[in-house]
Scaffold this active site. Structure first.
Site, PDB file in Angstrom:
ATOM      1  N   LYS A   1       0.991  -1.076   0.038  1.00 56.74           N
ATOM      2  CA  LYS A   1       0.021  -0.196   0.157  1.00 56.74           C
ATOM      3  C   LYS A   1       0.894   1.045   0.032  1.00 56.74           C
ATOM      4  O   LYS A   1       2.119   1.122   0.430  1.00 56.74           O
ATOM      5  CB  LYS A   1      -0.904   0.106   0.988  1.00 56.74           C
ATOM      6  CG  LYS A   1      -2.111   0.627   1.098  1.00 56.74           C
ATOM      7  CD  LYS A   1      -3.251  -0.130   0.827  1.00 56.74           C
ATOM      8  CE  LYS A   1      -4.482   0.442   1.044  1.00 56.74           C
ATOM      9  NZ  LYS A   1      -5.886  -0.281   0.750  1.00 56.74           N
TER      10      LYS A   1
ATOM     11  N   GLY B   1     -24.273   4.151   0.840  1.00 50.64           N
ATOM     12  CA  GLY B   1     -23.339   4.924  -0.096  1.00 50.64           C
ATOM     13  C   GLY B   1     -23.189   4.120  -1.307  1.00 50.64           C
ATOM     14  O   GLY B   1     -24.088   3.251  -1.644  1.00 50.64           O
ATOM     15  N   ASN B   2     -22.084   4.207  -1.902  1.00 53.31           N
ATOM     16  CA  ASN B   2     -21.882   3.589  -3.294  1.00 53.31           C
ATOM     17  C   ASN B   2     -21.807   2.063  -3.323  1.00 53.31           C
ATOM     18  O   ASN B   2     -22.383   1.477  -4.138  1.00 53.31           O
ATOM     19  CB  ASN B   2     -20.394   3.955  -3.841  1.00 53.31           C
ATOM     20  CG  ASN B   2     -20.422   5.478  -4.112  1.00 53.31           C
ATOM     21  OD1 ASN B   2     -21.235   5.839  -4.736  1.00 53.31           O
ATOM     22  ND2 ASN B   2     -19.243   6.162  -3.725  1.00 53.31           N
TER      23      ASN B   2
ATOM     24  N   ALA C   1     -23.316   0.069  -0.470  1.00 50.30           N
ATOM     25  CA  ALA C   1     -24.474  -0.656  -0.082  1.00 50.30           C
ATOM     26  C   ALA C   1     -25.702   0.000  -0.882  1.00 50.30           C
ATOM     27  O   ALA C   1     -26.712  -0.985  -0.727  1.00 50.30           O
ATOM     28  CB  ALA C   1     -24.691   0.128   1.446  1.00 50.30           C
TER      29      ALA C   1
HETATM   30  N1  LIG Z   1     -16.054   1.031  -2.787  1.00 49.55           N
HETATM   31  C1  LIG Z   1     -15.424  -0.082  -2.689  1.00 49.55           C
HETATM   32  O1  LIG Z   1     -15.284  -0.790  -3.708  1.00 49.55           O
HETATM   33  C2  LIG Z   1     -14.877  -0.604  -1.346  1.00 49.55           C
HETATM   34  C3  LIG Z   1     -15.143  -0.047  -0.138  1.00 49.55           C
HETATM   35  N2  LIG Z   1     -15.031  -0.707   1.247  1.00 49.55           N
HETATM   36  C4  LIG Z   1     -15.307  -0.127   2.392  1.00 49.55           C
HETATM   37  O2  LIG Z   1     -17.002  -0.014   2.360  1.00 49.55           O
HETATM   38  C5  LIG Z   1     -17.306   0.977   3.159  1.00 49.55           C
HETATM   39  C6  LIG Z   1     -18.410   1.786   2.140  1.00 49.55           C
HETATM   40  O3  LIG Z   1     -17.788   2.098   0.937  1.00 49.55           O
HETATM   41  P1  LIG Z   1     -18.341   3.016  -0.253  1.00 49.55           P
HETATM   42  O4  LIG Z   1     -19.593   2.836  -0.392  1.00 49.55           O
HETATM   43  O5  LIG Z   1     -17.611   3.117  -1.439  1.00 49.55           O
HETATM   44  O6  LIG Z   1     -18.406   4.577   0.689  1.00 49.55           O
HETATM   45  P2  LIG Z   1     -19.212   6.036   0.637  1.00 49.55           P
HETATM   46  O7  LIG Z   1     -18.625   7.061   1.283  1.00 49.55           O
HETATM   47  O8  LIG Z   1     -19.987   5.743  -0.714  1.00 49.55           O
HETATM   48  O9  LIG Z   1     -20.717   5.407   1.490  1.00 49.55           O
HETATM   49  C7  LIG Z   1     -20.549   5.285   3.002  1.00 49.55           C
HETATM   50  C8  LIG Z   1     -21.938   5.922   3.418  1.00 49.55           C
HETATM   51  O10 LIG Z   1     -21.865   5.720   4.962  1.00 49.55           O
HETATM   52  C9  LIG Z   1     -22.480   7.148   5.247  1.00 49.55           C
HETATM   53  N3  LIG Z   1     -22.180   7.424   6.620  1.00 49.55           N
HETATM   54  C10 LIG Z   1     -20.858   7.868   7.139  1.00 49.55           C
HETATM   55  N4  LIG Z   1     -21.217   7.842   8.633  1.00 49.55           N
HETATM   56  C11 LIG Z   1     -22.260   7.416   8.940  1.00 49.55           C
HETATM   57  C12 LIG Z   1     -22.796   7.071  10.146  1.00 49.55           C
HETATM   58  N5  LIG Z   1     -22.361   7.522  11.129  1.00 49.55           N
HETATM   59  N6  LIG Z   1     -23.841   6.482  10.071  1.00 49.55           N
HETATM   60  C13 LIG Z   1     -24.402   5.948   8.997  1.00 49.55           C
HETATM   61  N7  LIG Z   1     -23.944   6.286   7.678  1.00 49.55           N
HETATM   62  C14 LIG Z   1     -22.781   7.022   7.700  1.00 49.55           C
HETATM   63  C15 LIG Z   1     -22.122   8.194   4.470  1.00 49.55           C
HETATM   64  O11 LIG Z   1     -22.836   9.240   4.331  1.00 49.55           O
HETATM   65  C16 LIG Z   1     -22.099   7.305   3.092  1.00 49.55           C
HETATM   66  O12 LIG Z   1     -23.254   7.308   2.310  1.00 49.55           O
HETATM   67  C17 LIG Z   1     -16.385   1.760   3.580  1.00 49.55           C
HETATM   68  O13 LIG Z   1     -15.897   1.350   4.746  1.00 49.55           O
HETATM   69  C18 LIG Z   1     -15.036   1.307   2.337  1.00 49.55           C
HETATM   70  O14 LIG Z   1     -13.832   1.523   3.235  1.00 49.55           O
HETATM   71  C19 LIG Z   1     -14.341  -1.814   1.207  1.00 49.55           C
HETATM   72  C20 LIG Z   1     -13.706  -2.334  -0.060  1.00 49.55           C
HETATM   73  C21 LIG Z   1     -13.874  -1.659  -1.381  1.00 49.55           C
HETATM   74  O1  LIG Z   2      -9.976  -1.838  -4.386  1.00 45.04           O
HETATM   75  C1  LIG Z   2      -8.927  -1.130  -4.718  1.00 45.04           C
HETATM   76  O2  LIG Z   2      -9.149  -0.206  -5.513  1.00 45.04           O
HETATM   77  C2  LIG Z   2      -7.521  -1.608  -4.369  1.00 45.04           C
HETATM   78  C3  LIG Z   2      -7.385  -2.411  -3.442  1.00 45.04           C
HETATM   79  C4  LIG Z   2      -7.159  -1.754  -2.188  1.00 45.04           C
HETATM   80  O3  LIG Z   2      -6.233  -1.172  -1.872  1.00 45.04           O
HETATM   81  C5  LIG Z   2      -8.110  -2.439  -0.958  1.00 45.04           C
HETATM   82  O4  LIG Z   2      -9.016  -3.310  -1.298  1.00 45.04           O
HETATM   83  O5  LIG Z   2      -8.140  -1.870  -0.012  1.00 45.04           O
END
Ligand SMILES: NC(=O)C1=CN([C@@H]2O[C@H](COP(=O)(O)OP(=O)(O)OC[C@H]3O[C@@H](n4cnc5c(N)ncnc54)[C@H](O)[C@@H]3O)[C@@H](O)[C@H]2O)C=CC1
Ligand SMILES: O=C(O)CCC(=O)C(=O)O
Length: 364
Positions: free
Chosen positions: A80, A182-183, A185
């Site tokens: 990373k 978010g994205n 869910a």
């Molecule tokens: N996007 C991806 O491909 C991946 C995402 N993740 C993890 O999955 C999770 C979600 O990722 P995304 O959907 O991309 O992020 P995102 O930022 O699009 O969605 C997160 C959502 O959580 C909400 N939120 C923040 N604080 C909150 C709270 N206290 N209570 C309720 N809702 C709250 C935000 O308003 C937002 O709508 C993150 O933890 C991320 O690290 C893990 C692997 C890959």
């Molecule tokens: O999912 C990605 O874009 C990269 C992989 C990564 O760093 C992760 O899964 O945390």
């Protein structure tokens, strides 16, 4: 911090410091373990309080990628990068190009992708200097937004967890409490709705909540209420550390399966879930869809093949539960064991291969 002592203790291979005065680049690439293949992991840009905090984060995240990639069955090691800076103010083209040249200098030992604070556009800029980057624009034949793919993997993993918790992997009629829509869910909710699950959602963003209510007939609750609602499955999809001393006593769910990283506040909470008979699906196993997707770019991206691979998250999750029962250990430990066993077998097999190789050479 005694860096070499730390690296030796936790088996890190390499730490690379990258600086470029012109562009302001200050980056740390951490390569944890390349037994299975080149280290793949994203680049995080963040305003760290100190250089030590940045180094610690790079090291911690790189090790996490070793486990995530190994558990996903990828032939990739863990690494990373962290870039020290404010992603809203400090980015410039020269910075990401300088960083791309550092990656190129590693000659394929490390491959990058997006993480918190970096975007597809940043990956495109890095790509001007190196091929060792994934998550670039679909215009370059790449995979684009990983969230729908991550969501599909979480959906598959949730089905495996339901099988473990309820004896059937059907989610029809099951009530799932989704924290954060978010994205990832939003797409997860679509799959669950299509299968006939009932949804309870919460988010600090009211628009996100309204969308889930309107499109999927979800019931909305306040952010703090999500832990105590009557449900079968709790799906943490927002923040880390939501499984902790305060929330565990409130949970009514039999199964926990969601996308968020670092869901357990500490390992102690994984032990408590085990004792209470709550089926916890380890985060880095169920949310590996994103990395599986970007890893597919290394073979020339093929969406169908990537999705087939993501489907195997079902089997990976099921295997974790098998190991948990086999060794009578909590599932978070079982996931670590699954990853470590794979790395160890490949390490031995590779050293055997090298011995044979040396033998052949010495006969010449
Ligand atoms: N996007 C991806 O491909 C991946 C995402 N993740 C993890 O999955 C999770 C979600 O990722 P995304 O959907 O991309 O992020 P995102 O930022 O699009 O969605 C997160 C959502 O959580 C909400 N939120 C923040 N604080 C909150 C709270 N206290 N209570 C309720 N809702 C709250 C935000 O308003 C937002 O709508 C993150 O933890 C991320 O690290 C893990 C692997 C890959
Ligand atoms: O999912 C990605 O874009 C990269 C992989 C990564 O760093 C992760 O899964 O945390």
């Amino acid at each position: 911090m005694q860096i070499f002592t730390y690296m030796e203790k936790y088996d890190y291979e390499q730490l690379v410091f990258c600086q470029d005065e012109q562009s302001g680049l200050k980056a740390i690439i951490a390569i944890h373990d390349t037994t299975l293949g080149p280290a793949l992991g994203g680049t995080r840009m963040w305003t760290y309080d100190s250089e030590e905090a940045a180094i610690e984060d790079a090291l911690r995240l790189a090790k996490g990628m070793t486990y995530k990639n190994a558990a996903a069955g990828l032939n990739l090691g863990g690494g990373k990068t962290v870039i020290i800076g404010d992603p809203k103010k400090d980015k410039n083209e020269a910075m990401f190009r300088a960083f791309g040249r550092y990656i190129q200098g590693l000659n394929g030992r490390y491959i990058t992708a997006e993480d918190v604070g970096t975007t597809v556009q940043d990956m495109d800029t890095i790509h001007l200097e190196t091929d060792y980057v994934t998550g670039i624009s679909p215009a370059f034949g790449s995979s684009g937004n990983p969230s729908p793919v991550t969501a599909y993997g979480v959906y598959r993993g949730m089905k495996a967890a339901a099988k473990e918790g309820f004896g059937t992997d059907s989610l029809e009629g099951k009530t799932v409490a989704v924290q954060g829509v978010g994205n990832v869910a939003y797409n997860l909710c679509r799959h669950l709705h299509e299968e006939g699950a009932n949804l309870i959602v919460t988010d600090i963003n009211k628009e996100a909540v309204n969308r889930a209510v309107e499109e999927f007939g979800a019931k909305a609750v306040d952010t703090e209420e999500i832990y105590s609602v009557d449900c079968d499955i709790y799906a943490p999809c927002a923040l880390g550390a939501t499984i902790n001393d305060e929330t565990i006593p409130q949970l009514k769910a039999k199964v926990i399966a969601g996308a968020a990283n670092n869901q357990l506040k500490s390992t102690k909470h994984g032990d408590i879930l085990h004792e209470k008979g709550i089926v916890y699906t380890p985060d880095y196993v169920i949310n590996a869809g994103g990395v599986i997707n970007v890893a597919d770019e290394l073979n020339g991206y093929n969406k169908e093949r990537a999705m087939k691979r993501v489907e195997t998250i079902y089997d990976n999750v099921a295997k974790v539960f098998d190991i948990s029962k086999r060794d009578n250990i909590p599932t978070y430990l079982a996931a670590d064991r699954m990853a470590e066993e794979r790395i160890e077998i490949m390490r031995k097999s590779r050293s055997q291969f090298l011995q044979n190789g040396n033998h052949t050479l010495s006969r010449r």
